[in-house]
Design an enzyme around this catalytic site. Structure first.
Site, mmCIF file in Angstrom:
data_model
loop_
_atom_site.group_PDB
_atom_site.id
_atom_site.type_symbol
_atom_site.label_atom_id
_atom_site.label_comp_id
_atom_site.label_asym_id
_atom_site.label_seq_id
_atom_site.Cartn_x
_atom_site.Cartn_y
_atom_site.Cartn_z
ATOM 1 N N CYS A 30 -68.430 -101.662 49.347
ATOM 2 C CA CYS A 30 -67.433 -102.328 49.120
ATOM 3 C C CYS A 30 -66.119 -101.484 49.762
ATOM 4 O O CYS A 30 -65.999 -100.360 49.111
ATOM 5 C CB CYS A 30 -66.960 -102.725 47.787
ATOM 6 S SG CYS A 30 -65.149 -103.207 47.445
ATOM 7 N N CYS A 64 -67.887 -99.561 44.282
ATOM 8 C CA CYS A 64 -69.414 -100.174 44.662
ATOM 9 C C CYS A 64 -69.515 -99.933 45.813
ATOM 10 O O CYS A 64 -68.760 -99.781 46.696
ATOM 11 C CB CYS A 64 -69.273 -101.863 44.351
ATOM 12 S SG CYS A 64 -68.772 -102.529 42.731
ATOM 13 N N GLU A 121 -53.589 -108.680 50.219
ATOM 14 C CA GLU A 121 -54.067 -109.580 50.902
ATOM 15 C C GLU A 121 -54.390 -110.646 50.098
ATOM 16 O O GLU A 121 -54.949 -110.722 48.922
ATOM 17 C CB GLU A 121 -55.132 -109.438 51.934
ATOM 18 C CG GLU A 121 -55.063 -108.316 52.902
ATOM 19 C CD GLU A 121 -56.405 -107.976 53.448
ATOM 20 O OE1 GLU A 121 -56.477 -107.259 54.652
ATOM 21 O OE2 GLU A 121 -57.494 -108.538 53.208
ATOM 22 N N CYS A 124 -57.764 -117.038 47.075
ATOM 23 C CA CYS A 124 -58.401 -115.764 46.588
ATOM 24 C C CYS A 124 -57.300 -114.786 46.279
ATOM 25 O O CYS A 124 -56.693 -114.487 47.145
ATOM 26 C CB CYS A 124 -59.467 -115.382 47.647
ATOM 27 S SG CYS A 124 -60.484 -113.740 47.085
ATOM 28 N N CYS A 158 -61.894 -112.617 52.389
ATOM 29 C CA CYS A 158 -61.790 -112.501 50.699
ATOM 30 C C CYS A 158 -63.171 -112.224 50.033
ATOM 31 O O CYS A 158 -63.724 -112.942 49.747
ATOM 32 C CB CYS A 158 -61.098 -113.863 50.210
ATOM 33 S SG CYS A 158 -60.986 -113.895 48.712
ATOM 34 N N CYS A 199 -59.443 -100.146 43.975
ATOM 35 C CA CYS A 199 -60.224 -100.401 42.844
ATOM 36 C C CYS A 199 -61.228 -99.169 42.422
ATOM 37 O O CYS A 199 -61.634 -98.205 43.188
ATOM 38 C CB CYS A 199 -61.296 -101.375 43.067
ATOM 39 S SG CYS A 199 -62.349 -102.051 41.661
HETATM 40 S S1 SF4 Z 1 -66.828 -105.081 44.739
HETATM 41 FE FE1 SF4 Z 1 -65.113 -103.515 45.232
HETATM 42 S S2 SF4 Z 1 -63.388 -104.687 44.304
HETATM 43 FE FE2 SF4 Z 1 -65.117 -105.356 43.460
HETATM 44 S S3 SF4 Z 1 -65.496 -104.314 41.612
HETATM 45 FE FE3 SF4 Z 1 -66.696 -103.240 43.192
HETATM 46 S S4 SF4 Z 1 -65.322 -101.701 43.906
HETATM 47 FE FE4 SF4 Z 1 -64.085 -103.223 42.861
#
Ligand code: SF4
Length: 377
Positions: free
Chosen positions: A123, A120, A96, A109, A345, A116
């Site tokens: 997220c 986190c 996206e 963005c 974003c 990833c």
């Molecule tokens: S916030 Fe999400 S996209 Fe960003 S580094 Fe952490 S896990 Fe990865």
């Protein structure tokens, strides 16, 4: 967007690599500049139309290279001017990209990875795990698609995009070489011509790569901090266990010191109710950032299904911000834009409220196997 049939996709060549490509063909440097302009400023994918190049050269290029553009499978333009695209990449996944116009700027963005690996806790990208790095063509292709959406192919484009933030899906410093090449294109006068102050890389704190970044490029830096002490940050941003806050802030200061001008880092801080939004957290944050030239971007969390976190009340958000301002920090609250098109974003505009509904809509629209996801918060 990757290379197939042995043809080189010129979309993904950085300025230096484009020069090397034409040098290999026995051509002069200015051919690289012409080609960058044809691709990135005029959006011209057809070699036959590149009339300032000789016919034999055009024929040769048709044989050995191509300009393979991203496949846009979904696009939506919001009433407030926000634009959003979903692009399919090799392997069937989707990425996206979001464009957000403001009074004096237009910010794009951009994603750097599919998924990833940093996991986190707040997220949804992290929850889907890591799939793969995006190629240079796939990264710059997001800028290309957004830039070209404002005009017809073959016309010189208007500069609607004034800022690019590498804050989409993924940790850009873990796809270092491709991200650097793509950012070189963003800043090259023959491509997108953005000021180095207006290209921002956002990292969750891959400290050794922050050092390396400062050696090769001087874009602006954003740091996804989200917590003011190691105990809490270890839970929210697990890479903190490897590179704790003290090291991260020291690396940030070193990066800023390497820049030729006096620039501030942006500190991204997602506020989650009862987790990191107490006054004592604001006090700790002020202490942590005491010696770092920065502006603090507060992002009220937008819950997604099973996130386990809540968005704080406005009063709590204002209290947090006002404390930071009272300590002479520049602190702003990120507002969400493009609600009518679910323009998410992550670190930039906040998380959409109902990702399930959105994913269903995309799956119905483009029949993707995998629901497209935005990024970080
Ligand atoms: S916030 Fe999400 S996209 Fe960003 S580094 Fe952490 S896990 Fe990865």
């Amino acid at each position: 967007m990757s290379e197939t049939n042995q043809k080189i996709n010129l979309l993904g060549l950085s300025p230096a690599k484009m020069e090397a490509f034409f040098a290999d063909l026995g051509e002069k440097k200015f051919r690289a500049q012409q080609m960058l302009k044809w691709i990135h400023q005029y959006g011209e994918p057809n070699f036959d139309n590149m009339t300032n190049m000789s016919k034999p050269l055009r024929a040769r290029m048709s044989e050995i290279c191509e300009i393979r553009l991203p496949e846009v499978v979904y696009e939506d333009f919001s009433k407030d001017g926000t634009r959003k695209w979903v692009m399919r990449v090799d392997g069937g996944s989707a990425i996206e990209t979001v464009y957000i116009p403001e009074k004096d700027r237009g910010t794009l963005c951009v994603s750097s990875q599919i998924g990833c690996s940093l996991d986190c806790s707040f997220c949804s990208t992290g929850k889907q795990g890591f799939n793969r790095d995006l190629s240079v063509a796939e990264i710059i292709g997001q800028v290309y698609v957004a830039a070209m959406s404002f005009h017809e192919p073959g016309e010189r484009r208007e500069r609607k995009i004034t800022n690019v933030v590498m804050m989409g899906m993924g940790e850009p410093l873990l796809n270092f070489d491709n991200v650097v090449d793509a950012m070189q294109l963003m800043m090259d006068d023959n491509a997108y011509g953005l000021s180095k102050r207006r290209v921002t890389l956002s990292t969750s704190g891959v400290v050794p790569m922050m050092e390396k970044l400062g050696d090769v490029i001087d874009v602006s830096l954003a740091v996804s901090l989200h917590a003011p002490n190691d105990e809490l940050r270890n839970q929210l941003v697990p890479i903190n266990k490897k590179y704790p806050i003290k090291e991260l802030i020291a690396a940030t200061n070193r990066y800023l010191n390497k820049l030729p001008d006096r620039r501030k880092a942006t500190i991204e801080y997602t506020l989650m109710e009862g987790v990191n939004d107490e006054l004592e957290h604001a006090e700790q944050l002020a202490e942590v950032l005491r010696d770092t030239p920065c502006k603090i971007n507060l992002i009220p969390f937008n819950p997604f299904p099973n996130s386990g976190y809540k968005r704080p009340s406005n009063n709590r958000v204002y209290r947090f911000r006002d404390y930071l301002i009272s300590k002479n920090f520049i602190a702003t609250i990120r507002s969400t834009r493009g609600d009518d098109i679910d323009a998410a974003c992550g670190q930039l505009v906040g998380r959409v409220e109902d990702r399930t509904r959105r994913s269903e809509r995309y799956i119905n629209a483009v029949q993707l196997d995998d629901s497209p996801r935005g990024n970080s918060v």
